[in-house]
Design a protein around this motif. Structure first.
Motif, PDB file in Angstrom:
ATOM      1  N   ARG A 136       3.312  -7.491   1.686  1.00 52.17           N
ATOM      2  CA  ARG A 136       3.220  -6.035   1.564  1.00 52.17           C
ATOM      3  C   ARG A 136       1.947  -5.598   0.830  1.00 52.17           C
ATOM      4  O   ARG A 136       1.728  -4.406   0.627  1.00 52.17           O
ATOM      5  CB  ARG A 136       4.450  -5.499   0.844  1.00 52.17           C
ATOM      6  N   ALA A 137       1.130  -6.545   0.418  1.00 57.10           N
ATOM      7  CA  ALA A 137      -0.114  -6.223  -0.282  1.00 57.10           C
ATOM      8  C   ALA A 137      -1.196  -5.819   0.712  1.00 57.10           C
ATOM      9  O   ALA A 137      -1.252  -6.320   1.842  1.00 57.10           O
ATOM     10  CB  ALA A 137      -0.574  -7.414  -1.109  1.00 57.10           C
ATOM     11  N   ASP A 138      -2.066  -4.892   0.305  1.00 59.50           N
ATOM     12  CA  ASP A 138      -3.202  -4.522   1.143  1.00 59.50           C
ATOM     13  C   ASP A 138      -4.206  -5.667   1.237  1.00 59.50           C
ATOM     14  O   ASP A 138      -4.852  -5.858   2.267  1.00 59.50           O
ATOM     15  CB  ASP A 138      -3.889  -3.276   0.566  1.00 59.50           C
ATOM     16  N   GLN A 139      -4.324  -6.419   0.160  1.00 59.50           N
ATOM     17  CA  GLN A 139      -5.283  -7.521   0.119  1.00 59.50           C
ATOM     18  C   GLN A 139      -4.701  -8.634  -0.752  1.00 59.50           C
ATOM     19  O   GLN A 139      -4.071  -8.367  -1.784  1.00 59.50           O
ATOM     20  CB  GLN A 139      -6.619  -7.051  -0.475  1.00 59.50           C
TER      21      GLN A 139
ATOM     22  N   THR B 294      -9.829   0.174  -5.763  1.00 64.57           N
ATOM     23  CA  THR B 294      -9.120   1.306  -6.344  1.00 64.57           C
ATOM     24  C   THR B 294      -8.123   1.884  -5.342  1.00 64.57           C
ATOM     25  O   THR B 294      -8.396   2.013  -4.147  1.00 64.57           O
ATOM     26  CB  THR B 294     -10.110   2.389  -6.787  1.00 64.57           C
ATOM     27  N   GLY B 295      -6.949   2.224  -5.858  1.00 66.43           N
ATOM     28  CA  GLY B 295      -5.924   2.848  -5.042  1.00 66.43           C
ATOM     29  C   GLY B 295      -5.193   1.906  -4.108  1.00 66.43           C
ATOM     30  O   GLY B 295      -4.400   2.362  -3.279  1.00 66.43           O
ATOM     31  N   ARG B 296      -5.396   0.593  -4.214  1.00 63.90           N
ATOM     32  CA  ARG B 296      -4.766  -0.343  -3.288  1.00 63.90           C
ATOM     33  C   ARG B 296      -3.917  -1.357  -4.051  1.00 63.90           C
ATOM     34  O   ARG B 296      -4.094  -1.578  -5.260  1.00 63.90           O
ATOM     35  CB  ARG B 296      -5.830  -1.074  -2.466  1.00 63.90           C
ATOM     36  N   LEU B 297      -3.004  -1.972  -3.307  1.00 62.69           N
ATOM     37  CA  LEU B 297      -2.144  -3.013  -3.859  1.00 62.69           C
ATOM     38  C   LEU B 297      -2.768  -4.369  -3.556  1.00 62.69           C
ATOM     39  O   LEU B 297      -2.871  -4.781  -2.396  1.00 62.69           O
ATOM     40  CB  LEU B 297      -0.743  -2.929  -3.246  1.00 62.69           C
ATOM     41  N   THR B 298      -3.206  -5.057  -4.594  1.00 66.65           N
ATOM     42  CA  THR B 298      -3.863  -6.355  -4.456  1.00 66.65           C
ATOM     43  C   THR B 298      -2.970  -7.425  -5.062  1.00 66.65           C
ATOM     44  O   THR B 298      -2.523  -7.298  -6.208  1.00 66.65           O
ATOM     45  CB  THR B 298      -5.221  -6.371  -5.185  1.00 66.65           C
ATOM     46  N   ALA B 299      -2.699  -8.464  -4.278  1.00 61.06           N
ATOM     47  CA  ALA B 299      -1.921  -9.602  -4.766  1.00 61.06           C
ATOM     48  C   ALA B 299      -2.866 -10.758  -5.051  1.00 61.06           C
ATOM     49  O   ALA B 299      -3.836 -10.970  -4.326  1.00 61.06           O
ATOM     50  CB  ALA B 299      -0.863 -10.010  -3.753  1.00 61.06           C
TER      51      ALA B 299
ATOM     52  N   ARG C  98      -2.776   4.532  -6.612  1.00 62.86           N
ATOM     53  CA  ARG C  98      -3.057   3.889  -7.888  1.00 62.86           C
ATOM     54  C   ARG C  98      -3.388   2.419  -7.632  1.00 62.86           C
ATOM     55  O   ARG C  98      -2.877   1.808  -6.697  1.00 62.86           O
ATOM     56  CB  ARG C  98      -1.848   3.971  -8.832  1.00 62.86           C
ATOM     57  N   THR C  99      -4.214   1.846  -8.483  1.00 60.86           N
ATOM     58  CA  THR C  99      -4.597   0.441  -8.343  1.00 60.86           C
ATOM     59  C   THR C  99      -3.506  -0.439  -8.947  1.00 60.86           C
ATOM     60  O   THR C  99      -3.121  -0.252 -10.097  1.00 60.86           O
ATOM     61  CB  THR C  99      -5.927   0.165  -9.055  1.00 60.86           C
ATOM     62  N   THR C 100      -3.029  -1.382  -8.149  1.00 59.32           N
ATOM     63  CA  THR C 100      -1.974  -2.280  -8.594  1.00 59.32           C
ATOM     64  C   THR C 100      -2.377  -3.709  -8.278  1.00 59.32           C
ATOM     65  O   THR C 100      -2.790  -4.016  -7.158  1.00 59.32           O
ATOM     66  CB  THR C 100      -0.637  -1.959  -7.902  1.00 59.32           C
ATOM     67  N   VAL C 101      -2.270  -4.573  -9.278  1.00 59.07           N
ATOM     68  CA  VAL C 101      -2.565  -6.000  -9.113  1.00 59.07           C
ATOM     69  C   VAL C 101      -1.303  -6.771  -9.442  1.00 59.07           C
ATOM     70  O   VAL C 101      -0.751  -6.624 -10.532  1.00 59.07           O
ATOM     71  CB  VAL C 101      -3.720  -6.446 -10.025  1.00 59.07           C
TER      72      VAL C 101
ATOM     73  N   LEU D 252     -11.124   6.137 -17.291  1.00 55.36           N
ATOM     74  CA  LEU D 252     -11.727   5.050 -16.533  1.00 55.36           C
ATOM     75  C   LEU D 252     -11.069   4.930 -15.165  1.00 55.36           C
ATOM     76  O   LEU D 252      -9.836   4.863 -15.070  1.00 55.36           O
ATOM     77  CB  LEU D 252     -11.578   3.725 -17.297  1.00 55.36           C
ATOM     78  N   THR D 253     -11.864   4.900 -14.111  1.00 60.08           N
ATOM     79  CA  THR D 253     -11.366   4.747 -12.750  1.00 60.08           C
ATOM     80  C   THR D 253     -12.322   3.842 -11.989  1.00 60.08           C
ATOM     81  O   THR D 253     -13.421   3.530 -12.459  1.00 60.08           O
ATOM     82  CB  THR D 253     -11.259   6.103 -12.032  1.00 60.08           C
ATOM     83  N   GLY D 254     -11.903   3.429 -10.799  1.00 56.43           N
ATOM     84  CA  GLY D 254     -12.761   2.632  -9.940  1.00 56.43           C
ATOM     85  C   GLY D 254     -12.187   1.252  -9.699  1.00 56.43           C
ATOM     86  O   GLY D 254     -11.052   0.936 -10.087  1.00 56.43           O
TER      87      GLY D 254
END
Length: 618
Positions: free
Chosen positions: A555-558, A358-363, A541-544, A343-345
């Motif tokens: 430091r989060a992308d979003q 996907t692939g971003r750091l979300t806070a 990698r996707t990080t929440v 599973l990806t996306g």
């Protein structure tokens, strides 16, 4: 089933509708072992029940001065002695095997349920209750399982002895046949009272144990605030309540034991008195009286089995009810969709409107730690409990049980097999658990292989932890990987435990990593370096991250801001600080957050005057 075959290859699917059906299912799963134990029980008790015959024959042979009949009686006694020894040995072996295999089966079922439910288990059942079920309750269930075959053999033999006495000596046999059922049922009215008192003692003991555990776990904090005496007084009170409950329980069981001794003794006295009366009248011979006396003496043995089995059931039924409640817990298993590949996306939650690219750091900023924990569970594919939360179904941020599933790449996580969902999304809650063992064992987990343990430890800023473990290592080489970590990491500080747990999650390297307050127990300087290491190591990698720490948010992308479980704003951290006063209030720990546009809820007096300048600045 033999003990050497444990653990069970498949413990089966229990009938957990209630305690009675669970006990019946447990009996059926080991029917062969129970039949074997019943057979040897019949050999043992049957041989014992036959002893009065050669004893009476020997006494009458002495009276009649018959050497041949005395020798025959001696031979019969020798044969019966061998059968009693053989039957007792094999019965004990078969019964204990049934006990151990039944408890092992239950332990496997409980462990499977804990693995299946995950963190949802302790939200549905208190952790202390789970521990009690897995220890004391299983012992009581095993006690009943072990005694069932003994009870069956004793029942069959007792009926046979009563029938034989009525045929052999009708006058005395009738007295015995009438008195035996009364003795067997005499203690039944007392058992419910004894069980209630035993349950009350168990509850008090659990309370005292919980207080002791909390005191040990928080000893450092208690010493810091001078609260040792307060907790000591609480534990002393709980301990005394447990003592009084134990005395009340012991009194009832003492009464039951007294009844078990007194009533059979009265029956024996009645039989002897009546038998002597018949012997003096010449209606029975001395040998016949000895035979009847010996048979009645034997009946005292199976009667104790009846009472012991009744006691075992009175304890095992409540224990089985508690075990059944745990085993009956369930959550959606998924499996309606079988993905073609991993599973990806994007990770999207339809309930809150949150989307983690996907692939971003979300806070994610929630403002409410409990709401953040529930959101972390949802993002991990852990569906809401079927029952409303204990604090009410209308709790802000609580998703209803029938809410839509979180989507990963457009695929509902509730619809895929749970193993697939868990391989794709890893959730680390705010209080992660470190199992006892070495550091190497802690990091030896299923992983992608892309992240080395050394890189994960460095990103989580575990340098001081490694130094401390190396100094405590039993290995002369000072390798921190061989150092022992105590249960739940109690030998480490809160920040050290948190960083080791983060390193473990980074080693796993899932496609989606959800972290709930991963740096709440570390200082600001360490937190900033962890934020940099996390961002670098999770590239692609996707990080929440659910947090309100400005260092992580920056430091989060979003950054996604949720209020009352609904998305309010989504933008980089610094932009939200400029454009969203409510967000700024949460991040800066303002105790009076400003109203959102269109929010007309009543506010405490003075709130408008306090928030007006913020709105103007915005």
């Amino acid at each position: 089933m033999q003990i050497r075959d444990l653990p069970h290859a498949d413990p089966g699917e229990p009938d957990a509708r209630n305690g009675g059906t669970l006990l019946l299912w447990l009996y059926r799963t080991q029917l062969g072992g129970q039949v074997k134990a019943l057979f040897w029980g019949l050999v043992h008790t049957g041989a014992q029940a036959t002893f009065p015959v050669p004893v009476g024959l020997a006494v009458q042979a002495v009276v009649d001065r018959s050497g041949s009949r005395l020798a025959l009686a001696g031979g019969l006694l020798a044969v019966l002695g061998v059968l009693v020894a053989l039957g007792d040995t094999m019965l004990h072996r078969a019964s204990v095997t049934n006990w151990i295999t039944a408890v092992a089966r239950m332990q496997q079922l409980l462990a499977r349920k804990a693995t299946d439910m995950g963190s949802a288990l302790t939200r549905r059942v208190a952790s202390g209750e789970i521990t009690a079920v897995g220890t004391g309750d299983l012992e009581k269930i095993g006690w009943l399982v072990e005694g069932v075959s003994r009870f069956g053999a004793a029942a069959v033999t007792s009926v046979g002895v009563c029938v034989a006495l009525m045929l052999y000596q009708p006058a005395l046999g009738l007295v015995v046949a009438a008195g035996a059922p009364v003795l067997a049922l005499a203690v039944l009215p007392l058992l419910p009272h004894a069980t209630r008192r035993a349950d009350a003692q168990r509850e008090k003991a659990g309370r005292a144990t919980e207080l002791a555990s909390d005191t040990v776990a928080g000893l450092r904090v208690l010493r810091g605030i001078g609260g040792e005496d307060l907790f000591l007084d609480r534990y002393r009170t709980a301990s005394q309540e447990q003592r009084r409950a134990a005395i009340r329980s012991a009194r009832m069981w003492s009464l039951i034991s007294a009844v078990q001794v007194a009533l059979p003794g009265l029956l024996l006295v009645a039989v002897v008195w009546y038998g002597v009366h018949l012997a003096l009248q010449g209606r029975i011979a001395v040998g016949e009286l000895v035979t009847v006396y010996s048979a009645v003496t034997f009946l005292l043995f199976p009667l104790r089995h009846f009472e012991e089995t009744a006691m075992a059931y009175s304890f095992a039924r409540p224990s089985a009810d508690r075990a059944a409640r745990v085993l009956a817990l369930a959550r959606p298993t998924g499996g309606r969709i079988t993905p073609d590949g991993p599973l990806t996306g994007d990770l999207h939650d339809p309930v809150t409107g949150l989307t983690a690219a996907t692939g971003r750091l979300t806070a994610v900023v929630c403002g409410d730690p409990d709401a953040a924990g529930r959101l972390a569970d949802r993002l991990g594919g852990h569906a809401p409990d079927a029952e409303p939360p204990a604090d009410g179904p209308d709790e802000p941020g609580a998703a209803p049980p029938d809410s839509p599933s979180v989507l990963l790449g457009g695929t509902p996580l509730d619809d895929v097999p749970r193993d697939t969902a868990r391989a794709a999304v890893l959730v680390q809650d705010k209080d992660p658990t470190l199992l006892s063992g070495t550091l190497g064992e802690l990091l030896d987990i299923p992983a992608s292989g892309r992240v080395e343990a050394a890189d994960a430890l460095a990103a989580a800023q575990c340098g001081d932890v490694l130094t401390a473990l190396a100094q405590a290592s039993d290995d002369a080489s000072g390798d921190p990987g061989t150092a022992r970590i105590t249960e739940r990491g109690r030998s480490l500080s809160g920040g050290q435990r948190q960083r080791l747990a983060l390193a473990r999650s980074l080693v796993a390297d899932p496609e989606v990593l959800v972290l709930d307050e991963p740096t709440s127990a570390v200082d600001a300087h360490t937190e900033a370096r962890i934020a940099d290491g996390l961002r670098a190591l999770r590239t692609g990698r996707t990080t929440v991250v659910l947090t309100s720490s400005p260092l992580l948010l920056d430091r989060a992308d979003q950054v996604v801001f949720l209020r009352d479980g609904v998305l309010v704003a989504a933008a980089p951290h610094r932009e939200l600080l400029r454009t969203c006063p409510a967000y700024r209030s949460v991040v800066t720990r303002d105790t009076e957050p400003p109203a959102l546009p269109g929010d007309d809820r009543p506010r405490p007096a003075g709130t408008a005057a306090r928030t007006a300048p913020i709105e103007e600045t915005a």
